[in-house]
Design a protein around this motif. Sequence first.
Motif, short mmCIF file in Angstrom:
data_model
loop_
_atom_site.label_atom_id
_atom_site.label_comp_id
_atom_site.label_asym_id
_atom_site.label_seq_id
_atom_site.Cartn_x
_atom_site.Cartn_y
_atom_site.Cartn_z
N LYS A 96 0.89 -1.18 0.11
CA LYS A 96 -0.05 0.02 0.11
C LYS A 96 0.85 1.23 0.00
N VAL A 97 0.11 2.33 -0.60
CA VAL A 97 0.90 3.66 -0.19
C VAL A 97 0.26 4.68 0.69
N ARG A 98 0.78 5.13 1.57
CA ARG A 98 0.16 6.08 2.59
C ARG A 98 1.09 7.28 3.13
N ASP A 99 0.31 8.15 3.17
CA ASP A 99 1.34 9.44 3.77
C ASP A 99 2.64 9.67 3.14
N GLY A 100 2.96 9.47 1.75
CA GLY A 100 4.04 9.70 1.23
C GLY A 100 5.24 8.40 1.43
N LYS A 101 4.61 7.48 2.10
CA LYS A 101 5.54 6.38 2.17
C LYS A 101 4.95 5.03 1.43
N ILE A 102 5.71 4.35 1.02
CA ILE A 102 5.37 3.03 0.51
C ILE A 102 5.57 1.73 1.53
N HIS A 103 4.41 1.17 1.78
CA HIS A 103 4.43 -0.16 2.56
C HIS A 103 4.77 -1.14 1.73
N THR A 104 5.85 -2.00 2.20
CA THR A 104 6.12 -3.25 1.26
C THR A 104 6.34 -4.41 2.08
N ILE A 105 6.15 -5.49 1.39
CA ILE A 105 6.79 -6.72 1.77
C ILE A 105 7.92 -7.26 0.87
N GLU A 106 8.85 -7.54 1.66
CA GLU A 106 10.36 -7.65 1.10
C GLU A 106 10.81 -8.80 1.65
N ALA A 107 11.74 -9.78 0.84
CA ALA A 107 12.49 -10.82 1.27
C ALA A 107 14.09 -10.40 1.31
#
Length: 260
Positions: free
Chosen positions: A115-126
């Motif tokens: 998701k993208v929220r408040d100018g930040k990217i929320h990611t899932i990373e390995a």
Amino acid sequence: MDPIVERLLDVVRPELGYQEKAGQFTKYGEWYAETIDIHPKYRNAPWCDMFIAWAAEQAGLAEVVGQFAWTPSHAVWFQQQAAWSDSPEPGAVVFYDWAGGDAIKGIDHVGLVEKVRDGKIHTIEANVDGVWLKRKVRDESKVVGYGLPRKVQEHLDELAATQITLRGNADTMPGYMEELGVGAVTVAAPSPNIGVPITPQTAAYASGTLALLLALILLVRQLRGPRRPLVGRHRRRGRGAQEAAREPAREPATVGGGPA
């Protein structure tokens, strides 16, 4: 939410918390080594992009997400599919350069935008924080760009719908189209894997080329003079075949006998 995003995240989220094993072994690297690029080195290789390849396979989205171990090659593939962007969105594959550069060759990590929220990217990373598969919240200072699976799907849909058709006109080209066996010329769209998108310009170019070819054939036929139209297959007959052709047809013999 876009169906592609839902399918991909539904596969990725249950994997959160996975940790690589001793010797940098991961199940994603093992799968990649046995399925995508047959080589044991991948079992213990950096696995951020191999995890995305695995997730794409499980979600049935390999064709639109791509399957790579080398992150710069993955980014180039998205560019070739006209699916590269500077703007984040859920489901995007995000490519990082920890040195802060913006060149593809500098990419050294990849993740999936949740998701993208408040100018930040929320990611899932390995393969982050040493050995984990986990969620991260980042700004875009280290982002080189984003690969968009939904755009790849749109590109594939356009290719599937694109056909270039030239129809011969029997009124203006009497006999020649029939002689050539050409009623319609159809050129199917090429595979997306070759990285050459079909556009209205390329379609017009191909159409014009085929039209020119047919015009040249007509000109050659006119210069050579009228010819009998070809019908069916033509093969040179041997002497025996010519003699047999002159013989009257015979009634077929009765097989199995008839009524007494």
